[in-house]
Design a protein around this motif. Sequence first.
Motif, mmCIF file in Angstrom:
data_model
loop_
_atom_site.group_PDB
_atom_site.id
_atom_site.type_symbol
_atom_site.label_atom_id
_atom_site.label_comp_id
_atom_site.label_asym_id
_atom_site.label_seq_id
_atom_site.Cartn_x
_atom_site.Cartn_y
_atom_site.Cartn_z
ATOM 1 N N ARG A 314 140.254 8.095 81.432
ATOM 2 C CA ARG A 314 140.310 6.673 81.096
ATOM 3 C C ARG A 314 141.527 6.438 80.226
ATOM 4 O O ARG A 314 141.686 7.062 79.170
ATOM 5 C CB ARG A 314 139.039 6.254 80.366
ATOM 6 C CG ARG A 314 138.903 4.747 80.200
ATOM 7 C CD ARG A 314 137.566 4.373 79.610
ATOM 8 N NE ARG A 314 137.419 4.857 78.246
ATOM 9 C CZ ARG A 314 136.351 4.629 77.484
ATOM 10 N NH1 ARG A 314 135.317 3.955 77.980
ATOM 11 N NH2 ARG A 314 136.291 5.094 76.251
ATOM 12 N N VAL A 317 141.049 0.535 77.676
ATOM 13 C CA VAL A 317 139.837 -0.275 77.583
ATOM 14 C C VAL A 317 140.219 -1.616 76.991
ATOM 15 O O VAL A 317 140.825 -1.675 75.912
ATOM 16 C CB VAL A 317 138.761 0.396 76.705
ATOM 17 C CG1 VAL A 317 137.530 -0.499 76.615
ATOM 18 C CG2 VAL A 317 138.382 1.763 77.241
ATOM 19 N N GLU A 322 138.281 -1.648 82.279
ATOM 20 C CA GLU A 322 138.714 -0.279 82.011
ATOM 21 C C GLU A 322 139.662 0.172 83.104
ATOM 22 O O GLU A 322 139.520 -0.221 84.264
ATOM 23 C CB GLU A 322 137.521 0.678 81.937
ATOM 24 C CG GLU A 322 136.573 0.380 80.786
ATOM 25 C CD GLU A 322 135.387 1.317 80.738
ATOM 26 O OE1 GLU A 322 134.684 1.315 79.710
ATOM 27 O OE2 GLU A 322 135.146 2.045 81.729
#
Length: 409
Positions: A314, A317, A322
């Motif tokens: 990831r 955010v 995301e």
Amino acid sequence: MNTKRIVQLVMGVVLAAAACGNSWAQKAEGLASTPQMGWNSWNKFACSIDERLIRETADAMVATGLKDAGYQYVNIDDCWQGKRDANGDIHPDPTRFPSGIKALADYVHGKGLKLGIYSDAGATTCGGRPGSRGHEYQDARTYASWGIDYVKYDWCNTPGMSPEPAYTTMRDAIAEAGRPMVFSICEWGIGKPWEWGAKVGHSWRTTPDIYNCFDCEFSPGLSTGLGVLRILDRQAGLRQFAGPGHWNDMDMLEVGNGMSEDEDRAHLSIWAMMASPLILGNDLRSMSESTRRILTNPGVIAVSQDKLGVQALRVMVDGPLEIYAKPLDGGQWALMFLNRSNQALDVRHDWKAEVLSDGLSNRSADFKQTVYSWSDLWSKKTGDTSTKLEARLAPHSVLMLRLTGPAKT
């Protein structure tokens, strides 16, 4: 050296190896070099299974194009078992599987597919059928004689047992049986299998069972069912443990089992980005055309099956939005923009604002220096990183791009 001394040395080696759990044994190498793809009976049918269902599912896997898309395992989950005979050998339920598992394996193999089976580290399975505790080597030999290609090994009814040695015992039993079989560790992440699973199995479950919802948690009795996002969130910190031949398993797919099409597309995309096995859990015989198209999307499957074998990270955010990035072979990337919310979101992504980098794979992309072409794996739209990306994301949906570079000018 005298004979007595030689015997003592040999016995010492044998006893030391036994104390280490037959440490010379290994899982079958060369299997699951990319995440496994197939089907499992549990999500849709639970204990309501028989040989007709398995044969018809194998037929459907071929007829619907799933086999051509890369799906190859047809896995029988719990409740196939009958009783053990006087010698302790396990037999299939004679009512549900009257032809026997060997005949079923022959049928599945005749379709160009592979057959998987289920057992449990306890004395009984989750469904109350005979488990493999105390019969590991016996069961593995039986599976090999039937032509089994995949073993899912569960963790019900195991009080006082420790996962790593229990799963190592079955690994060693499979190795001794002499037939290469994918070994799927299913102990729900309780004993941190990502820390020891790579030397024992080809994949390991990281969470409790999946439930067919996008963002929920369902707890019937003592069990827990997690929705797609809840399972995704539990993968934090695990990506360094995954790679070719050893995968973080986020459980079977619920595509086609009641979520919206947007949610189904997002579900498959997330599993592909995270390099989780793609094991279908729907009824292949009656799925809709939209479900079939989702499950056979070649671009998404290619991301799942990329030979670099790196799980996505990831990278951003922004509230419910995301962004996940997955390095691919050949200097390419896959990017996924995920809308977690119940409301539509506008995406305005400036490629040049940040350098995309991954320390785990030692890959990076500087969009100020290099222009990459991109293709949307769901809508088939194309573009490049010379201009900002603008898109509108529906609730519980994804935008999934494959980046190749440099772009042609």
